[in-house]
Design a protein around this motif. Structure first.
Motif, PDB file in Angstrom:
ATOM      1  N   ALA A 180       0.842  -1.198   0.000  1.00 33.29           N
ATOM      2  CA  ALA A 180       0.000   0.000   0.000  1.00 33.29           C
ATOM      3  C   ALA A 180       0.874   1.244   0.000  1.00 33.29           C
ATOM      4  CB  ALA A 180      -0.913   0.000   1.222  1.00 33.29           C
ATOM      5  N   GLY A 181       0.463   2.238  -0.776  1.00 37.92           N
ATOM      6  CA  GLY A 181       1.205   3.485  -0.860  1.00 37.92           C
ATOM      7  C   GLY A 181       2.153   3.565  -2.030  1.00 37.92           C
ATOM      8  N   LYS A 182       2.409   2.439  -2.671  1.00 37.29           N
ATOM      9  CA  LYS A 182       3.293   2.412  -3.835  1.00 37.29           C
ATOM     10  C   LYS A 182       2.485   2.653  -5.104  1.00 37.29           C
ATOM     11  CE  LYS A 182       6.713   1.221  -1.162  1.00 37.29           C
ATOM     12  NZ  LYS A 182       7.753   2.212  -0.802  1.00 37.29           N
ATOM     13  N   SER A 183       3.129   3.172  -6.131  1.00 38.02           N
ATOM     14  CA  SER A 183       2.437   3.394  -7.400  1.00 38.02           C
ATOM     15  C   SER A 183       2.373   2.091  -8.198  1.00 38.02           C
ATOM     16  CB  SER A 183       3.149   4.478  -8.212  1.00 38.02           C
ATOM     17  OG  SER A 183       4.470   4.087  -8.529  1.00 38.02           O
ATOM     18  N   CYS A 184       1.359   1.996  -9.051  1.00 39.84           N
ATOM     19  CA  CYS A 184       1.232   0.841  -9.928  1.00 39.84           C
ATOM     20  C   CYS A 184       2.383   0.813 -10.936  1.00 39.84           C
ATOM     21  CB  CYS A 184      -0.087   0.904 -10.695  1.00 39.84           C
ATOM     22  SG  CYS A 184      -1.568   0.876  -9.667  1.00 39.84           S
ATOM     23  N   ALA A 185       2.772  -0.373 -11.334  1.00 40.57           N
ATOM     24  CA  ALA A 185       3.825  -0.527 -12.349  1.00 40.57           C
ATOM     25  C   ALA A 185       3.185  -1.138 -13.595  1.00 40.57           C
ATOM     26  CB  ALA A 185       4.953  -1.417 -11.831  1.00 40.57           C
ATOM     27  N   PHE A 186       2.900  -0.301 -14.584  1.00 40.28           N
ATOM     28  CA  PHE A 186       2.286  -0.767 -15.830  1.00 40.28           C
ATOM     29  C   PHE A 186       3.303  -0.792 -16.957  1.00 40.28           C
ATOM     30  CE2 PHE A 186      -1.481   1.377 -13.788  1.00 40.28           C
ATOM     31  CZ  PHE A 186      -2.149   0.210 -13.466  1.00 40.28           C
ATOM     32  N   PRO A 187       3.199  -1.789 -17.824  1.00 43.74           N
ATOM     33  CA  PRO A 187       2.368  -2.987 -17.685  1.00 43.74           C
ATOM     34  C   PRO A 187       2.993  -3.955 -16.692  1.00 43.74           C
ATOM     35  CG  PRO A 187       3.696  -3.153 -19.653  1.00 43.74           C
ATOM     36  CD  PRO A 187       3.975  -1.797 -19.077  1.00 43.74           C
ATOM     37  N   PHE A 188       2.181  -4.833 -16.127  1.00 41.91           N
ATOM     38  CA  PHE A 188       2.721  -5.830 -15.213  1.00 41.91           C
ATOM     39  C   PHE A 188       2.227  -7.217 -15.598  1.00 41.91           C
ATOM     40  CE2 PHE A 188      -1.218  -4.406 -13.120  1.00 41.91           C
ATOM     41  CZ  PHE A 188      -1.825  -5.602 -12.759  1.00 41.91           C
ATOM     42  N   LEU A 189       3.019  -8.192 -15.246  1.00 43.03           N
ATOM     43  CA  LEU A 189       2.707  -9.586 -15.550  1.00 43.03           C
ATOM     44  C   LEU A 189       1.981 -10.217 -14.371  1.00 43.03           C
ATOM     45  CD1 LEU A 189       3.197 -11.855 -17.692  1.00 43.03           C
ATOM     46  CD2 LEU A 189       5.194 -12.513 -16.311  1.00 43.03           C
ATOM     47  N   TYR A 190       0.797 -10.753 -14.641  1.00 45.71           N
ATOM     48  CA  TYR A 190       0.042 -11.482 -13.626  1.00 45.71           C
ATOM     49  C   TYR A 190      -0.541 -12.731 -14.263  1.00 45.71           C
ATOM     50  CZ  TYR A 190      -3.820 -12.985 -10.677  1.00 45.71           C
ATOM     51  OH  TYR A 190      -4.677 -13.750  -9.934  1.00 45.71           O
ATOM     52  N   ASN A 191      -0.258 -13.855 -13.684  1.00 50.96           N
ATOM     53  CA  ASN A 191      -0.764 -15.130 -14.176  1.00 50.96           C
ATOM     54  C   ASN A 191      -0.416 -15.316 -15.652  1.00 50.96           C
ATOM     55  OD1 ASN A 191      -2.015 -17.571 -13.703  1.00 50.96           O
ATOM     56  ND2 ASN A 191      -4.087 -16.796 -14.097  1.00 50.96           N
ATOM     57  N   LYS A 192       0.824 -14.921 -15.980  1.00 50.31           N
ATOM     58  CA  LYS A 192       1.394 -15.076 -17.326  1.00 50.31           C
ATOM     59  C   LYS A 192       0.701 -14.197 -18.375  1.00 50.31           C
ATOM     60  CE  LYS A 192       2.906 -19.831 -16.421  1.00 50.31           C
ATOM     61  NZ  LYS A 192       2.874 -21.240 -16.881  1.00 50.31           N
ATOM     62  N   LYS A 193      -0.019 -13.161 -17.900  1.00 49.81           N
ATOM     63  CA  LYS A 193      -0.706 -12.254 -18.809  1.00 49.81           C
ATOM     64  C   LYS A 193      -0.317 -10.821 -18.482  1.00 49.81           C
ATOM     65  CE  LYS A 193      -5.378 -10.708 -20.046  1.00 49.81           C
ATOM     66  NZ  LYS A 193      -6.842 -10.906 -19.766  1.00 49.81           N
ATOM     67  N   MET A 194      -0.080  -9.992 -19.505  1.00 48.50           N
ATOM     68  CA  MET A 194       0.303  -8.611 -19.287  1.00 48.50           C
ATOM     69  C   MET A 194      -0.949  -7.758 -19.053  1.00 48.50           C
ATOM     70  SD  MET A 194       3.557  -8.669 -19.297  1.00 48.50           S
ATOM     71  CE  MET A 194       3.868  -6.900 -19.207  1.00 48.50           C
ATOM     72  N   HIS A 195      -0.870  -6.905 -18.044  1.00 45.29           N
ATOM     73  CA  HIS A 195      -1.973  -6.000 -17.716  1.00 45.29           C
ATOM     74  C   HIS A 195      -1.484  -4.562 -17.853  1.00 45.29           C
ATOM     75  CE1 HIS A 195      -4.848  -8.994 -16.034  1.00 45.29           C
ATOM     76  NE2 HIS A 195      -3.728  -9.680 -15.869  1.00 45.29           N
ATOM     77  N   HIS A 196      -2.263  -3.747 -18.555  1.00 47.72           N
ATOM     78  CA  HIS A 196      -1.894  -2.359 -18.794  1.00 47.72           C
ATOM     79  C   HIS A 196      -2.715  -1.383 -17.962  1.00 47.72           C
ATOM     80  CE1 HIS A 196       0.774  -3.188 -22.283  1.00 47.72           C
ATOM     81  NE2 HIS A 196       0.017  -4.267 -22.357  1.00 47.72           N
TER      82      HIS A 196
ATOM     83  N   CYS B   2      -5.410  -1.330 -14.036  1.00 47.87           N
ATOM     84  CA  CYS B   2      -5.821  -2.079 -12.856  1.00 47.87           C
ATOM     85  C   CYS B   2      -6.787  -3.185 -13.255  1.00 47.87           C
ATOM     86  CB  CYS B   2      -6.479  -1.141 -11.847  1.00 47.87           C
ATOM     87  SG  CYS B   2      -5.382   0.166 -11.215  1.00 47.87           S
ATOM     88  N   THR B   3      -6.804  -4.257 -12.490  1.00 46.42           N
ATOM     89  CA  THR B   3      -7.616  -5.424 -12.826  1.00 46.42           C
ATOM     90  C   THR B   3      -8.280  -5.972 -11.582  1.00 46.42           C
ATOM     91  OG1 THR B   3      -7.562  -7.649 -13.795  1.00 46.42           O
ATOM     92  CG2 THR B   3      -5.628  -6.970 -12.521  1.00 46.42           C
ATOM     93  N   SER B   4      -9.360  -6.694 -11.767  1.00 42.27           N
ATOM     94  CA  SER B   4      -9.997  -7.411 -10.658  1.00 42.27           C
ATOM     95  C   SER B   4      -9.750  -8.911 -10.756  1.00 42.27           C
ATOM     96  CB  SER B   4     -11.508  -7.135 -10.637  1.00 42.27           C
ATOM     97  OG  SER B   4     -12.105  -7.570 -11.839  1.00 42.27           O
ATOM     98  N   ASP B   5      -8.945  -9.323 -11.729  1.00 43.91           N
ATOM     99  CA  ASP B   5      -8.638 -10.742 -11.899  1.00 43.91           C
ATOM    100  C   ASP B   5      -8.049 -11.318 -10.610  1.00 43.91           C
ATOM    101  OD1 ASP B   5      -9.480 -10.457 -14.453  1.00 43.91           O
ATOM    102  OD2 ASP B   5      -7.536 -10.814 -15.417  1.00 43.91           O
ATOM    103  N   GLY B   6      -8.578 -12.449 -10.187  1.00 43.97           N
ATOM    104  CA  GLY B   6      -8.047 -13.130  -9.021  1.00 43.97           C
ATOM    105  C   GLY B   6      -8.475 -12.543  -7.694  1.00 43.97           C
ATOM    106  N   GLU B   7      -9.313 -11.504  -7.713  1.00 41.73           N
ATOM    107  CA  GLU B   7      -9.751 -10.833  -6.490  1.00 41.73           C
ATOM    108  C   GLU B   7     -11.206 -11.198  -6.213  1.00 41.73           C
ATOM    109  OE1 GLU B   7     -10.205  -8.858  -3.148  1.00 41.73           O
ATOM    110  OE2 GLU B   7      -8.258  -9.082  -4.100  1.00 41.73           O
ATOM    111  N   SER B   8     -11.445 -11.937  -5.142  1.00 41.92           N
ATOM    112  CA  SER B   8     -12.785 -12.451  -4.863  1.00 41.92           C
ATOM    113  C   SER B   8     -13.800 -11.343  -4.636  1.00 41.92           C
ATOM    114  CB  SER B   8     -12.754 -13.384  -3.647  1.00 41.92           C
ATOM    115  OG  SER B   8     -12.282 -12.693  -2.498  1.00 41.92           O
TER     116      SER B   8
END
Length: 232
Positions: free
Chosen positions: A130-146, A148-154
């Motif tokens: 918390a408090g850190k900036s997002c790092a775009f693009p980022f790799l999540y579950n072998k997929k690039m995200h450009h 914010c995402t809700s993938d994997g968040e219940s």
């Protein structure tokens, strides 16, 4: 106000469990904790709380989580997301530049230009970075995200990685949206839903100062804090 001067710390451990955001767990018995917030002593609303050190079980330091922006040089004007600070784009509150590591936000889209800010609502904070900036693009579950995402968040909350490779580093923070403090209009009620550990099969006006009836828009308000007013 005691530890009201200390910010929430995420993640923190309580009863052996790791929390990455404010929680309502056991908030109906605040007298069982060491008191550092005078408002919590008579709190019957089950408001979210956080630890102010990484380990509540060891230190027993906590505070009630603020649900609205406060203070700063904008006199508590609401946060604006995303915002620019030192030429970086923030989708969540930051604790950079603050010597006490309090989380803050700008009240315009560009702090570098306008220099207006407030302290953040604790209830929109979370993650293990918390408090850190997002790092775009980022790799999540072998997929690039450009973005914010809700993938994997219940809870379906938006989040981002704070490094370019979440799969390796596992560092993340929640993202905030421009309507972070608004009811989740347009989202239908979900019944039954959990509020303060009780199951509700209909709308309620508990803890609503205006007396209006509301409902959770997920199956657990305690977990997700998503809600809407019920149709009149």
């Amino acid at each position: 106000m005691g530890s009201d001067s200390a910010p929430c710390v995420f993640p923190f451990t309580y009863n052996g469990k790791v929390y990455t955001a404010c929680t309502t767990e056991d908030s109906d018995w605040p007298w069982g904790k060491t008191h550092y917030s005078c408002t919590a002593l008579d709190d019957q609303m089950g408001r979210p709380w956080c630890a102010t050190t990484p380990n509540y079980d060891k230190d027993h330091l906590w505070r009630v989580c603020f649900s609205e922006a406060y203070g700063g040089n904008s006199n508590g004007q609401r946060c604006t997301f995303p915002f620019v600070y030192k030429k970086q784009l923030f989708y969540t509150c930051s604790n950079a530049r603050h010597k006490m590591e309090h989380f803050w936000c700008t009240t315009t889209h560009n702090y570098d230009r306008n220099k207006l800010w407030s302290y953040c609502p604790d209830t929109i904070l979370g993650g293990n970075a918390a408090g850190k900036s997002c790092a775009f693009p980022f790799l999540y579950n072998k997929k690039m995200h450009h973005t914010c995402t809700s993938d994997g968040e219940s809870s379906e909350k938006l989040w981002c990685s704070t490094t370019r490779n979440y799969d390796v580093d596992k560092k993340w923070t929640y993202c905030s949206t421009p309507d972070y403090d608004r009811p989740s209009h347009g989202k239908p009620c979900v019944f039954p839903f959990i509020y303060k550990k009780f199951k509700f099969h209909t709308c309620t006006n508990l803890a609503e100062a205006s007396g209006k009836f509301w409902c959770s828009s997920t199956d657990s308000y305690d977990r997700d804090h998503q809600w809407s007013y019920c149709p009149a």
